[in-house]
Design a protein around this motif. Structure first.
Motif, PDB file in Angstrom:
ATOM      1  N   GLY A  49       0.794  -1.218   0.000  1.00 52.66           N
ATOM      2  CA  GLY A  49       0.000   0.000   0.000  1.00 52.66           C
ATOM      3  C   GLY A  49       0.827   1.268   0.000  1.00 52.66           C
ATOM      4  O   GLY A  49       0.405   2.292   0.549  1.00 52.66           O
ATOM      5  N   VAL A  50       1.990   1.214  -0.623  1.00 54.24           N
ATOM      6  CA  VAL A  50       2.903   2.364  -0.631  1.00 54.24           C
ATOM      7  C   VAL A  50       3.227   2.813  -2.053  1.00 54.24           C
ATOM      8  O   VAL A  50       3.209   4.021  -2.355  1.00 54.24           O
ATOM      9  N   LEU A  51       3.507   1.872  -2.945  1.00 59.30           N
ATOM     10  CA  LEU A  51       3.813   2.243  -4.330  1.00 59.30           C
ATOM     11  C   LEU A  51       2.677   3.042  -4.964  1.00 59.30           C
ATOM     12  O   LEU A  51       2.921   3.905  -5.809  1.00 59.30           O
ATOM     13  N   ILE A  52       1.444   2.767  -4.541  1.00 59.50           N
ATOM     14  CA  ILE A  52       0.291   3.487  -5.101  1.00 59.50           C
ATOM     15  C   ILE A  52       0.326   4.967  -4.763  1.00 59.50           C
ATOM     16  O   ILE A  52      -0.347   5.772  -5.423  1.00 59.50           O
TER      17      ILE A  52
ATOM     18  N   ILE B  96       3.287   6.785  -4.509  1.00 57.59           N
ATOM     19  CA  ILE B  96       4.560   7.377  -4.935  1.00 57.59           C
ATOM     20  C   ILE B  96       4.390   8.059  -6.290  1.00 57.59           C
ATOM     21  O   ILE B  96       3.703   7.544  -7.177  1.00 57.59           O
ATOM     22  N   ASN B  97       5.024   9.207  -6.442  1.00 52.62           N
ATOM     23  CA  ASN B  97       5.015   9.904  -7.728  1.00 52.62           C
ATOM     24  C   ASN B  97       5.497   8.940  -8.818  1.00 52.62           C
ATOM     25  O   ASN B  97       6.578   8.357  -8.703  1.00 52.62           O
ATOM     26  N   PRO B  98       4.699   8.744  -9.863  1.00 53.92           N
ATOM     27  CA  PRO B  98       5.076   7.755 -10.890  1.00 53.92           C
ATOM     28  C   PRO B  98       6.464   7.967 -11.477  1.00 53.92           C
ATOM     29  O   PRO B  98       7.124   6.988 -11.870  1.00 53.92           O
ATOM     30  N   GLU B  99       6.917   9.206 -11.540  1.00 55.85           N
ATOM     31  CA  GLU B  99       8.251   9.457 -12.096  1.00 55.85           C
ATOM     32  C   GLU B  99       9.359   8.877 -11.227  1.00 55.85           C
ATOM     33  O   GLU B  99      10.471   8.645 -11.710  1.00 55.85           O
ATOM     34  N   MET B 100       9.046   8.619  -9.953  1.00 51.26           N
ATOM     35  CA  MET B 100      10.047   8.097  -9.022  1.00 51.26           C
ATOM     36  C   MET B 100       9.965   6.583  -8.851  1.00 51.26           C
ATOM     37  O   MET B 100      10.734   5.996  -8.097  1.00 51.26           O
ATOM     38  N   LEU B 101       9.043   5.941  -9.556  1.00 50.30           N
ATOM     39  CA  LEU B 101       8.907   4.495  -9.402  1.00 50.30           C
ATOM     40  C   LEU B 101      10.156   3.716  -9.821  1.00 50.30           C
ATOM     41  O   LEU B 101      10.561   2.776  -9.120  1.00 50.30           O
ATOM     42  N   PRO B 102      10.794   4.044 -10.955  1.00 50.65           N
ATOM     43  CA  PRO B 102      12.005   3.278 -11.309  1.00 50.65           C
ATOM     44  C   PRO B 102      13.074   3.310 -10.221  1.00 50.65           C
ATOM     45  O   PRO B 102      13.698   2.279  -9.928  1.00 50.65           O
TER      46      PRO B 102
ATOM     47  N   ARG C  73      -1.424   0.645 -11.120  1.00 49.29           N
ATOM     48  CA  ARG C  73      -0.760   0.138 -12.313  1.00 49.29           C
ATOM     49  C   ARG C  73      -0.254  -1.276 -12.021  1.00 49.29           C
ATOM     50  O   ARG C  73      -0.480  -1.810 -10.946  1.00 49.29           O
ATOM     51  N   ASP C  74       0.458  -1.863 -12.966  1.00 49.10           N
ATOM     52  CA  ASP C  74       1.042  -3.188 -12.779  1.00 49.10           C
ATOM     53  C   ASP C  74       2.460  -3.017 -12.240  1.00 49.10           C
ATOM     54  O   ASP C  74       3.449  -3.144 -12.960  1.00 49.10           O
ATOM     55  N   PHE C  75       2.558  -2.749 -10.955  1.00 49.02           N
ATOM     56  CA  PHE C  75       3.861  -2.480 -10.341  1.00 49.02           C
ATOM     57  C   PHE C  75       4.803  -3.677 -10.462  1.00 49.02           C
ATOM     58  O   PHE C  75       5.969  -3.523 -10.842  1.00 49.02           O
TER      59      PHE C  75
END
Length: 215
Positions: free
Chosen positions: A123-126, A128-134, A173-175
């Protein structure tokens, strides 16, 4: 709905400042209690059924440690570490795992000095700013010596939805799929879904993915 600027210049994204501030404080009271602990016990017994015995875990976005409490019951000898951006949550987390095992700061600033057998994010990746996911995926993989357990809202394509009256605070998304494509050393071991209307052990419609890291 427009979003306010970050509360502090030490954070790189609005989302970090959002969770470090008063909203993160309010979140604590909404996410604790014996029913959640029972649900988490059931959840992790299912999600980790293929993993065998776990000796160490680091949780990214641990809050006050409700996930780690359940894991410590399942694995009594577990060495648990938590990363938490909200200062009040980190203080309460330290009461559970010890101050020396708590990193109070942004996930992006966490220095990976030692790997754990299990890296958990739930319940954390959802949020996070998408630009910082990588960059976040890199941290998760670097911190793991064997398993990564991702437990998030799933959607086949990236989508942003309103979250408690705020925009740009929740993304689906499909993390796990993105992680495995970016990091081919990960392989899918198991996956499943936990439903909010489960009559015994409800969760918040979470899809979980257990991945193993190649040696």
């Amino acid at each position: 709905m427009s979003t306010p600027p970050p509360e502090s210049p030490r954070y790189r994204t609005e989302q970090e400042a959002f969770w470090a501030g008063s909203f993160g404080n309010d979140y604590i009271a909404r996410n604790e209690g014996s029913q959640l602990l029972a649900s988490n016990l059931h959840f992790f017994s299912q999600a980790l059924r293929s993993a065998g015995r776990i000796g160490s875990c680091v949780e990214f976005g641990a809050n006050i440690g409700m996930n780690l409490r359940a894991l410590q019951l399942l694995y009594p000898q577990l060495e648990a570490t938590g990363i938490e951006i909200n200062a009040e949550a980190a203080r309460q987390l330290a009461d559970l795992v010890g101050a020396e095992r708590v990193f109070n700061g942004s996930i992006f600033d966490y220095p990976v000095r030692q790997q754990a057998e299990l890296v958990l994010i739930k319940g954390v990746l959802i949020h996070i700013n998408p630009e910082m996911l990588p960059a976040t995926y890199v941290k998760l993989v670097e911190a793991s010596s064997r398993y990564v357990l991702v437990c998030e809202y799933y959607n086949p394509a990236p989508v942003a939805i309103a979250y408690r009256g705020h925009s740009d605070r929740l993304f689906k998304r499909d993390f796990a799929g993105e992680m495995m494509r970016a990091h081919p050393e990960l392989r899918l071991v198991d996956y499943g879904f936990a439903y909010h209307l489960d009559t015994a052990f409800p969760q918040d419609d979470i899809t979980w993915f257990l991945m193993e890291k190649a040696g």
